[in-house]
Write a protein that holds these residues in place. Structure first.
Motif, PDB file in Angstrom:
ATOM      1  N   CYS A  15       0.776  -1.292  -0.001  1.00  0.00           N
ATOM      2  CA  CYS A  15      -0.166  -0.061  -0.080  1.00  0.00           C
ATOM      3  C   CYS A  15       0.781   1.426  -0.145  1.00  0.00           C
ATOM      4  O   CYS A  15       0.396   2.290  -0.762  1.00  0.00           O
ATOM      5  CB  CYS A  15      -1.004   0.040   1.169  1.00  0.00           C
ATOM      6  N   THR A  16       2.109   1.301   0.710  1.00  0.00           N
ATOM      7  CA  THR A  16       2.842   2.540   0.783  1.00  0.00           C
ATOM      8  C   THR A  16       3.439   2.526  -0.873  1.00  0.00           C
ATOM      9  O   THR A  16       3.672   3.899  -1.251  1.00  0.00           O
ATOM     10  CB  THR A  16       4.059   2.136   1.673  1.00  0.00           C
ATOM     11  N   LEU A  18       2.100   1.606  -3.605  1.00  0.00           N
ATOM     12  CA  LEU A  18       1.059   2.014  -4.186  1.00  0.00           C
ATOM     13  C   LEU A  18       0.696   3.458  -4.438  1.00  0.00           C
ATOM     14  O   LEU A  18       0.647   4.262  -5.203  1.00  0.00           O
ATOM     15  CB  LEU A  18      -0.299   1.311  -4.043  1.00  0.00           C
ATOM     16  N   TYR A  19       0.695   4.036  -3.047  1.00  0.00           N
ATOM     17  CA  TYR A  19       0.651   5.218  -2.759  1.00  0.00           C
ATOM     18  C   TYR A  19       1.731   6.087  -3.260  1.00  0.00           C
ATOM     19  O   TYR A  19       1.406   7.225  -3.999  1.00  0.00           O
ATOM     20  CB  TYR A  19       0.651   5.844  -1.247  1.00  0.00           C
ATOM     21  N   GLY A  20       2.953   5.698  -3.333  1.00  0.00           N
ATOM     22  CA  GLY A  20       3.981   6.364  -4.012  1.00  0.00           C
ATOM     23  C   GLY A  20       3.947   6.364  -5.446  1.00  0.00           C
ATOM     24  O   GLY A  20       4.233   7.439  -6.297  1.00  0.00           O
ATOM     25  N   LEU A  22       1.018   6.545  -7.256  1.00  0.00           N
ATOM     26  CA  LEU A  22      -0.042   7.308  -7.685  1.00  0.00           C
ATOM     27  C   LEU A  22       0.182   8.768  -7.323  1.00  0.00           C
ATOM     28  O   LEU A  22      -0.262   9.767  -7.854  1.00  0.00           O
ATOM     29  CB  LEU A  22      -1.327   6.815  -6.772  1.00  0.00           C
ATOM     30  N   ALA A  23       0.917   9.085  -5.968  1.00  0.00           N
ATOM     31  CA  ALA A  23       0.996  10.326  -5.479  1.00  0.00           C
ATOM     32  C   ALA A  23       2.507  11.206  -6.117  1.00  0.00           C
ATOM     33  O   ALA A  23       2.312  12.309  -5.966  1.00  0.00           O
ATOM     34  CB  ALA A  23       0.803  10.494  -4.009  1.00  0.00           C
ATOM     35  N   ARG A  24       3.408  10.378  -6.324  1.00  0.00           N
ATOM     36  CA  ARG A  24       4.667  11.008  -6.611  1.00  0.00           C
ATOM     37  C   ARG A  24       4.622  11.650  -7.873  1.00  0.00           C
ATOM     38  O   ARG A  24       4.042  11.172  -8.939  1.00  0.00           O
ATOM     39  CB  ARG A  24       5.638  10.228  -6.444  1.00  0.00           C
ATOM     40  N   SER A  33       8.941   3.499  -5.590  1.00  0.00           N
ATOM     41  CA  SER A  33       7.735   2.959  -5.140  1.00  0.00           C
ATOM     42  C   SER A  33       7.435   1.455  -5.822  1.00  0.00           C
ATOM     43  O   SER A  33       7.105   0.368  -5.106  1.00  0.00           O
ATOM     44  CB  SER A  33       6.662   4.018  -5.543  1.00  0.00           C
TER      45      SER A  33
END
Length: 129
Positions: A15-16, A18-20, A22-24, A33
């Protein structure tokens, strides 16, 4: 050791990552990521391999073999990915994904059948007449 501990850790890592992704905006951080997500998958493969090898008499260790293949693929991916990012950075001067997406579309975003900027079909007909 219970199977839940590495599975929860793997889910958190994934999840970390995946967040990286999508958000970076920086391409190198996106590649890092993706590597984090692959490491979460590797942790799952090894944990399930250990858990399943306790139940079976014959231990094939297929999870560990798949992990080695995943590590080899990840090494090739990061090598090629970094080469592409460096080439894009040298050509464009940035590794910001949003800016690269804007430059890939180009200045003329009108659809096919339209004339160039500042010219209409009537102006082009007058220029040829």
């Amino acid at each position: 050791m219970h199977l839940a501990y590495p599975a929860v850790l793997s889910a958190l890592l994934f999840c970390t990552g995946l967040y990286g992704v999508l958000a970076r905006r920086n391409a190198i951080l996106v590649l890092m990521s993706v590597e984090l997500m692959l490491n979460a998958v590797n942790l799952n493969l090894v944990a399930f391999d250990v858990w399943l090898s306790r139940a079976a008499k014959e231990t094939l260790h297929s999870g560990q073999a798949l992990t080695l293949f995943t590590i080899a693929i990840a090494a090739a991916e990061i090598g090629i990915g970094l080469a592409i990012v460096l080439a894009v950075y040298r050509n464009r001067g940035t590794s910001d994904i949003d800016k690269l997406r804007d430059t890939a579309e180009g200045p003329d975003t009108a659809g096919p059948g339209t004339e160039g900027p500042g010219t209409s079909a009537g102006e082009k007909a007058e220029a040829t007449a």
